[in-house]
Design a protein around this motif. Sequence first.
Motif, PDB file in Angstrom:
ATOM      1  N   LEU A  94       0.863  -1.171   0.000  1.00 42.02           N
ATOM      2  CA  LEU A  94       0.000   0.000   0.000  1.00 42.02           C
ATOM      3  C   LEU A  94       0.903   1.225   0.000  1.00 42.02           C
ATOM      4  O   LEU A  94       1.976   1.214   0.615  1.00 42.02           O
ATOM      5  CB  LEU A  94      -0.893   0.038   1.241  1.00 42.02           C
ATOM      6  N   VAL A  95       0.461   2.263  -0.668  1.00 38.41           N
ATOM      7  CA  VAL A  95       1.200   3.520  -0.678  1.00 38.41           C
ATOM      8  C   VAL A  95       0.200   4.659  -0.485  1.00 38.41           C
ATOM      9  O   VAL A  95      -0.937   4.594  -0.963  1.00 38.41           O
ATOM     10  CB  VAL A  95       2.024   3.692  -1.978  1.00 38.41           C
ATOM     11  N   GLN A  96       0.637   5.674   0.276  1.00 39.20           N
ATOM     12  CA  GLN A  96      -0.222   6.828   0.531  1.00 39.20           C
ATOM     13  C   GLN A  96       0.644   8.089   0.614  1.00 39.20           C
ATOM     14  O   GLN A  96       1.535   8.174   1.465  1.00 39.20           O
ATOM     15  CB  GLN A  96      -0.967   6.649   1.854  1.00 39.20           C
ATOM     16  N   PRO A  97       0.387   9.048  -0.274  1.00 41.62           N
ATOM     17  CA  PRO A  97       1.092  10.320  -0.146  1.00 41.62           C
ATOM     18  C   PRO A  97       0.700  11.000   1.170  1.00 41.62           C
ATOM     19  O   PRO A  97      -0.393  10.765   1.688  1.00 41.62           O
ATOM     20  CB  PRO A  97       0.576  11.143  -1.333  1.00 41.62           C
ATOM     21  N   LYS A  98       1.579  11.816   1.689  1.00 40.65           N
ATOM     22  CA  LYS A  98       1.273  12.587   2.901  1.00 40.65           C
ATOM     23  C   LYS A  98       0.949  14.015   2.477  1.00 40.65           C
ATOM     24  O   LYS A  98       1.329  14.453   1.409  1.00 40.65           O
ATOM     25  CB  LYS A  98       2.464  12.567   3.851  1.00 40.65           C
ATOM     26  N   GLY A  99       0.245  14.712   3.319  1.00 31.78           N
ATOM     27  CA  GLY A  99      -0.054  16.109   3.056  1.00 31.78           C
ATOM     28  C   GLY A  99      -1.313  16.309   2.230  1.00 31.78           C
ATOM     29  O   GLY A  99      -1.890  15.359   1.701  1.00 31.78           O
ATOM     30  N   THR A 100      -1.717  17.570   2.143  1.00 33.95           N
ATOM     31  CA  THR A 100      -2.965  17.918   1.454  1.00 33.95           C
ATOM     32  C   THR A 100      -2.733  18.368   0.010  1.00 33.95           C
ATOM     33  O   THR A 100      -3.673  18.467  -0.761  1.00 33.95           O
ATOM     34  CB  THR A 100      -3.700  19.036   2.207  1.00 33.95           C
ATOM     35  N   ASN A 101      -1.478  18.643  -0.337  1.00 35.85           N
ATOM     36  CA  ASN A 101      -1.147  19.116  -1.672  1.00 35.85           C
ATOM     37  C   ASN A 101      -1.381  18.009  -2.703  1.00 35.85           C
ATOM     38  O   ASN A 101      -0.852  16.912  -2.581  1.00 35.85           O
ATOM     39  CB  ASN A 101       0.327  19.553  -1.695  1.00 35.85           C
ATOM     40  N   LEU A 102      -2.203  18.281  -3.717  1.00 34.44           N
ATOM     41  CA  LEU A 102      -2.459  17.304  -4.781  1.00 34.44           C
ATOM     42  C   LEU A 102      -1.268  17.242  -5.727  1.00 34.44           C
ATOM     43  O   LEU A 102      -0.775  18.276  -6.187  1.00 34.44           O
ATOM     44  CB  LEU A 102      -3.721  17.680  -5.555  1.00 34.44           C
ATOM     45  N   ARG A 103      -0.810  16.012  -6.018  1.00 30.74           N
ATOM     46  CA  ARG A 103       0.346  15.817  -6.890  1.00 30.74           C
ATOM     47  C   ARG A 103       0.042  14.761  -7.947  1.00 30.74           C
ATOM     48  O   ARG A 103      -0.649  13.781  -7.694  1.00 30.74           O
ATOM     49  CB  ARG A 103       1.553  15.385  -6.066  1.00 30.74           C
ATOM     50  N   ILE A 104       0.622  14.950  -9.129  1.00 29.44           N
ATOM     51  CA  ILE A 104       0.478  13.999 -10.230  1.00 29.44           C
ATOM     52  C   ILE A 104       1.122  12.674  -9.828  1.00 29.44           C
ATOM     53  O   ILE A 104       2.150  12.653  -9.156  1.00 29.44           O
ATOM     54  CB  ILE A 104       1.104  14.563 -11.519  1.00 29.44           C
ATOM     55  N   ILE A 105       0.532  11.567 -10.261  1.00 29.90           N
ATOM     56  CA  ILE A 105       0.969  10.235  -9.836  1.00 29.90           C
ATOM     57  C   ILE A 105       2.171   9.695 -10.615  1.00 29.90           C
ATOM     58  O   ILE A 105       2.573   8.555 -10.405  1.00 29.90           O
ATOM     59  CB  ILE A 105      -0.189   9.220  -9.907  1.00 29.90           C
ATOM     60  N   TYR A 106       2.768  10.496 -11.476  1.00 29.38           N
ATOM     61  CA  TYR A 106       3.895  10.051 -12.292  1.00 29.38           C
ATOM     62  C   TYR A 106       5.171  10.790 -11.916  1.00 29.38           C
ATOM     63  O   TYR A 106       5.125  11.931 -11.451  1.00 29.38           O
ATOM     64  CB  TYR A 106       3.609  10.280 -13.783  1.00 29.38           C
ATOM     65  N   ASN A 107       6.327  10.157 -12.175  1.00 30.08           N
ATOM     66  CA  ASN A 107       7.602  10.822 -11.918  1.00 30.08           C
ATOM     67  C   ASN A 107       7.825  11.926 -12.959  1.00 30.08           C
ATOM     68  O   ASN A 107       7.082  12.034 -13.928  1.00 30.08           O
ATOM     69  CB  ASN A 107       8.764   9.815 -11.895  1.00 30.08           C
ATOM     70  N   LYS A 108       8.852  12.734 -12.752  1.00 29.13           N
ATOM     71  CA  LYS A 108       9.088  13.898 -13.624  1.00 29.13           C
ATOM     72  C   LYS A 108       9.305  13.493 -15.090  1.00 29.13           C
ATOM     73  O   LYS A 108       8.835  14.162 -15.999  1.00 29.13           O
ATOM     74  CB  LYS A 108      10.269  14.710 -13.105  1.00 29.13           C
ATOM     75  N   LYS A 109      10.007  12.394 -15.320  1.00 34.50           N
ATOM     76  CA  LYS A 109      10.261  11.930 -16.691  1.00 34.50           C
ATOM     77  C   LYS A 109       8.941  11.586 -17.388  1.00 34.50           C
ATOM     78  O   LYS A 109       8.708  11.994 -18.525  1.00 34.50           O
ATOM     79  CB  LYS A 109      11.181  10.713 -16.651  1.00 34.50           C
ATOM     80  N   ASP A 110       8.061  10.841 -16.690  1.00 32.78           N
ATOM     81  CA  ASP A 110       6.778  10.476 -17.283  1.00 32.78           C
ATOM     82  C   ASP A 110       5.840  11.674 -17.369  1.00 32.78           C
ATOM     83  O   ASP A 110       5.031  11.758 -18.289  1.00 32.78           O
ATOM     84  CB  ASP A 110       6.130   9.339 -16.489  1.00 32.78           C
ATOM     85  N   GLN A 111       5.945  12.604 -16.424  1.00 34.26           N
ATOM     86  CA  GLN A 111       5.106  13.809 -16.470  1.00 34.26           C
ATOM     87  C   GLN A 111       5.385  14.614 -17.730  1.00 34.26           C
ATOM     88  O   GLN A 111       4.486  15.213 -18.306  1.00 34.26           O
ATOM     89  CB  GLN A 111       5.355  14.691 -15.241  1.00 34.26           C
ATOM     90  N   ALA A 112       6.639  14.607 -18.174  1.00 30.04           N
ATOM     91  CA  ALA A 112       7.013  15.372 -19.371  1.00 30.04           C
ATOM     92  C   ALA A 112       6.302  14.856 -20.618  1.00 30.04           C
ATOM     93  O   ALA A 112       6.095  15.594 -21.575  1.00 30.04           O
ATOM     94  CB  ALA A 112       8.526  15.315 -19.559  1.00 30.04           C
ATOM     95  N   LYS A 113       5.888  13.590 -20.598  1.00 32.71           N
ATOM     96  CA  LYS A 113       5.204  12.980 -21.746  1.00 32.71           C
ATOM     97  C   LYS A 113       3.700  13.274 -21.756  1.00 32.71           C
ATOM     98  O   LYS A 113       3.039  13.060 -22.765  1.00 32.71           O
ATOM     99  CB  LYS A 113       5.397  11.460 -21.721  1.00 32.71           C
ATOM    100  N   ILE A 114       3.168  13.763 -20.646  1.00 32.58           N
ATOM    101  CA  ILE A 114       1.728  13.984 -20.526  1.00 32.58           C
ATOM    102  C   ILE A 114       1.329  15.222 -21.310  1.00 32.58           C
ATOM    103  O   ILE A 114       1.897  16.307 -21.126  1.00 32.58           O
ATOM    104  CB  ILE A 114       1.319  14.132 -19.041  1.00 32.58           C
ATOM    105  N   LYS A 115       0.360  15.059 -22.192  1.00 31.24           N
ATOM    106  CA  LYS A 115      -0.090  16.183 -23.016  1.00 31.24           C
ATOM    107  C   LYS A 115      -1.036  17.112 -22.255  1.00 31.24           C
ATOM    108  O   LYS A 115      -0.984  18.312 -22.388  1.00 31.24           O
ATOM    109  CB  LYS A 115      -0.768  15.649 -24.275  1.00 31.24           C
ATOM    110  N   ASN A 116      -1.945  16.538 -21.461  1.00 30.39           N
ATOM    111  CA  ASN A 116      -2.932  17.341 -20.752  1.00 30.39           C
ATOM    112  C   ASN A 116      -2.894  17.007 -19.266  1.00 30.39           C
ATOM    113  O   ASN A 116      -3.575  16.103 -18.799  1.00 30.39           O
ATOM    114  CB  ASN A 116      -4.324  17.079 -21.326  1.00 30.39           C
ATOM    115  N   LYS A 117      -2.090  17.753 -18.518  1.00 27.08           N
ATOM    116  CA  LYS A 117      -1.923  17.476 -17.085  1.00 27.08           C
ATOM    117  C   LYS A 117      -3.207  17.727 -16.292  1.00 27.08           C
ATOM    118  O   LYS A 117      -3.371  17.206 -15.207  1.00 27.08           O
ATOM    119  CB  LYS A 117      -0.760  18.282 -16.520  1.00 27.08           C
ATOM    120  N   ASP A 118      -4.126  18.512 -16.853  1.00 21.66           N
ATOM    121  CA  ASP A 118      -5.396  18.766 -16.176  1.00 21.66           C
ATOM    122  C   ASP A 118      -6.268  17.512 -16.147  1.00 21.66           C
ATOM    123  O   ASP A 118      -7.175  17.401 -15.339  1.00 21.66           O
ATOM    124  CB  ASP A 118      -6.165  19.902 -16.858  1.00 21.66           C
ATOM    125  N   ARG A 119      -5.990  16.578 -17.048  1.00 21.18           N
ATOM    126  CA  ARG A 119      -6.775  15.345 -17.126  1.00 21.18           C
ATOM    127  C   ARG A 119      -5.984  14.146 -16.581  1.00 21.18           C
ATOM    128  O   ARG A 119      -6.214  13.015 -16.968  1.00 21.18           O
ATOM    129  CB  ARG A 119      -7.224  15.097 -18.553  1.00 21.18           C
TER     130      ARG A 119
END
Length: 129
Positions: free
Chosen positions: A10-35
């Motif tokens: 099981l994994v659970q982020p801490k804190g209230t700040n919403l974060r994308i579930i991908y690492n920085k390398k994979d985030q760079a490939k995402i076309k629409n981060k809002d979705r």
Amino acid sequence: MDLSNMGVYLVQPKGTNLRIIYNKKDQAKIKNKDRTLKVNRDYIKFGKSQSLSSRNSEYKDIFGNDVKFESIIFIENKNIMIDFEEHMKNKFENYRVKSPNSGKQLEWMKNIDFIFAKKLILVEYKVHY
């Protein structure tokens, strides 16, 4: 492959700040981060890995040290591990969230407590495996 390091977690982020579930390398490939799913302490994820230590490192890469990662059960048989993950996906179905992009049901869950999820995993494994 280190069999003593295979299993479910099981994994659970801490804190209230919403974060994308991908690492920085994979985030760079995402076309629409809002979705793209963003998570915080209100979300937990159940998963399997052939290397729990590597998976832990991957989540630290995504969330920094601001994450709780717990190996729940070590499973030496890969086929049993895969079967058990599918079994638990069905048990967790009511808590699993859908991808904002594709609508596909993900392994990330909401409205479920970490301790309850852990206990359910342990009970289901003991009863069925």
